[in-house]
Design a protein around this motif. Structure first.
Motif, PDB file in Angstrom:
ATOM      1  N   ARG A 187      54.356  51.397   1.094  1.00  0.00           N
ATOM      2  CA  ARG A 187      54.337  52.743   1.034  1.00  0.00           C
ATOM      3  C   ARG A 187      54.989  53.218   2.682  1.00  0.00           C
ATOM      4  N   HIS A 188      55.980  51.788   3.061  1.00  0.00           N
ATOM      5  CA  HIS A 188      56.385  52.126   4.136  1.00  0.00           C
ATOM      6  C   HIS A 188      57.726  52.521   4.546  1.00  0.00           C
ATOM      7  N   GLN A 238      45.608  49.124  -5.453  1.00  0.00           N
ATOM      8  CA  GLN A 238      45.659  47.543  -5.637  1.00  0.00           C
ATOM      9  C   GLN A 238      44.802  46.715  -7.095  1.00  0.00           C
ATOM     10  N   ASP A 279      47.992  42.629   0.725  1.00  0.00           N
ATOM     11  CA  ASP A 279      48.229  43.896   1.975  1.00  0.00           C
ATOM     12  C   ASP A 279      49.039  44.285   2.197  1.00  0.00           C
ATOM     13  N   LYS A 280      50.433  42.770   2.615  1.00  0.00           N
ATOM     14  CA  LYS A 280      51.316  43.149   3.270  1.00  0.00           C
ATOM     15  C   LYS A 280      52.226  43.904   2.131  1.00  0.00           C
ATOM     16  N   ASN A 318      57.360  39.952   9.972  1.00  0.00           N
ATOM     17  CA  ASN A 318      55.430  39.871   8.206  1.00  0.00           C
ATOM     18  C   ASN A 318      56.623  39.011   6.553  1.00  0.00           C
ATOM     19  N   ASN A 361      59.000  43.872  13.048  1.00  0.00           N
ATOM     20  CA  ASN A 361      58.336  44.059  11.912  1.00  0.00           C
ATOM     21  C   ASN A 361      58.905  43.260  10.509  1.00  0.00           C
ATOM     22  N   ASP A 372      51.315  46.145  -0.091  1.00  0.00           N
ATOM     23  CA  ASP A 372      50.627  47.882  -0.364  1.00  0.00           C
ATOM     24  C   ASP A 372      51.718  48.530   0.628  1.00  0.00           C
ATOM     25  N   GLU A 373      51.695  47.397   2.261  1.00  0.00           N
ATOM     26  CA  GLU A 373      52.159  48.448   3.834  1.00  0.00           C
ATOM     27  C   GLU A 373      53.461  48.566   3.348  1.00  0.00           C
ATOM     28  N   PHE A 374      53.917  47.182   3.037  1.00  0.00           N
ATOM     29  CA  PHE A 374      55.746  47.458   3.191  1.00  0.00           C
ATOM     30  C   PHE A 374      55.695  48.574   1.853  1.00  0.00           C
TER      31      PHE A 374
END
Length: 356
Positions: A209-210, A16, A202-203, A192, A188, A205-207
């Protein structure tokens, strides 16, 4: 994250901040290829330490995604004293990845390659899987290889300076992966999508990775695209046709989003998907599809011709990946022109209404 490949295992690192870029050293055996738009944006902040003779600034256009561009980089890199120990470091989206991945594969039969995907589309999708593709004599992606980087570094702050067009294009693939996941993925996205559109770090980064974790399962099982990996072509049969039809004015991820609407409408017409699921997915997609369709001439003959030219087609029948109500993906070989026309008319009618 480690991706297992027949060629070599390679790492994906997500940060990040820009530390992975700032810690790079311009060693004598290292050469950098940087997307021109990116270089103009971050020259002073990130790239001013790279000697001019060790960098090549490339405009990331379809016209430049050719063997000529790749050979020009090869020619420059032959001036590096190191041969097989040379390292290529590239910054950009899918076009830069295609060109530099090809170079890294063919120069000295393979050199070290580090890739920094700087678009959301490349970061959440194309950076893993090892595919490289070049256009040749007017044919898109005619030349290509399988050659993954040694390491991938994703710095999510790059996405904050993407245009709305490019950011939403990246979200097209993010939504596609989640739709492929079924009910859990749809919920999901419903929960979001607004935070993603606001570019909350943060979102994102999360998506990212997902999305990569989801794709990883397919490419590790079927690295060379001979079996289950074809499921990742969901929505692409129609998406590629929209790209061709618009002369690439519609960016790839947005075309995939439009292709998702099209594929699901065909599944609905066959009774394979419920209207509730189709409408829920469309409500997500309408938030990221923003194109001026008034200037796009929908020529059905051209669309069908483009679909037939798609490299996933194997014979005169139209093949596509479609969903059934249990959200299982099915490769079907009997899609009709009438089904495609009905789905396309629905899509463009809705896009026109949203412009009104």
């Amino acid at each position: 994250m480690i991706i297992h490949s027949h060629t070599k295992d390679y790492s994906v690192n997500i940060s990040q901040d820009f530390e992975p870029v700032l810690s790079l050293k311009a060693e004598p055996d290292t050469f950098f290829v940087i997307d021109k738009v990116l270089f103009d944006l971050y020259h002073e902040k990130l790239f001013d330490r790279i000697p001019e003779k060790q960098r090549y600034i490339l405009e990331a256009t379809e016209e430049n995604k050719t063997i000529d561009s790749a050979l020009r980089i090869c020619e420059i890199m032959t001036e590096i004293p190191a041969k097989r120990n040379a390292r290529l470091v590239s910054f950009g989206g899918g076009i830069i990845q295609d060109i530099t991945g090809f170079v890294a594969n063919v120069l000295y039969r393979g050199i070290h390659w580090t890739f920094f995907p700087t678009t959301l589309l490349a970061a959440c999708d194309s950076c893993i899987g090892g595919k490289t593709s070049l256009n040749y004599k007017g044919f898109k992606n005619l030349l290509g290889t399988f050659f993954p980087p040694d390491e991938i570094h994703i710095c999510t702050p790059f996405f904050q300076t993407l245009s709305e067009r490019d950011f939403e294009s990246g979200l097209g693939e993010v939504v596609k992966f989640n739709v492929m996941e079924g009910e859990t993925g749809i919920r999901n996205m419903e929960d979001n999508i607004d935070a993603l559109l606001q570019r909350k770090e943060d979102k994102i980064d999360e998506f990212v990775r997902h999305s990569l974790s989801f794709k990883k399962k397919y490419i590790e099982e079927d690295e060379f695209d001979r079996g289950i990996r074809v499921h990742l072509n969901f929505a692409h049969t129609f998406g590629h046709a929209y790209e061709v039809m618009s002369e690439y004015e519609i960016p790839h991820g947005t075309a995939v989003a439009m292709g998702t609407v099209t594929a699901n409408r065909i599944s609905l017409s066959r009774g394979w998907l419920s209207e509730d699921k189709v409408l829920r997915v469309e409500e997500i997609l309408w938030k990221i599809i923003h194109i001026d369709v008034k200037h796009i001439d929908v020529d059905m003959d051209e669309v069908i011709a483009a679909i037939h030219k798609d490299k996933k087609q194997t014979d005169s029948n139209i093949t596509a990946v479609l969903m059934k109500d249990d959200m299982k993906l099915n490769v079907v070989h009997d899609v009709t022109r009438d089904e495609i026309e009905d789905a396309i008319n629905y899509l463009f009618d809705n896009l026109r209404k949203r412009l009104a």
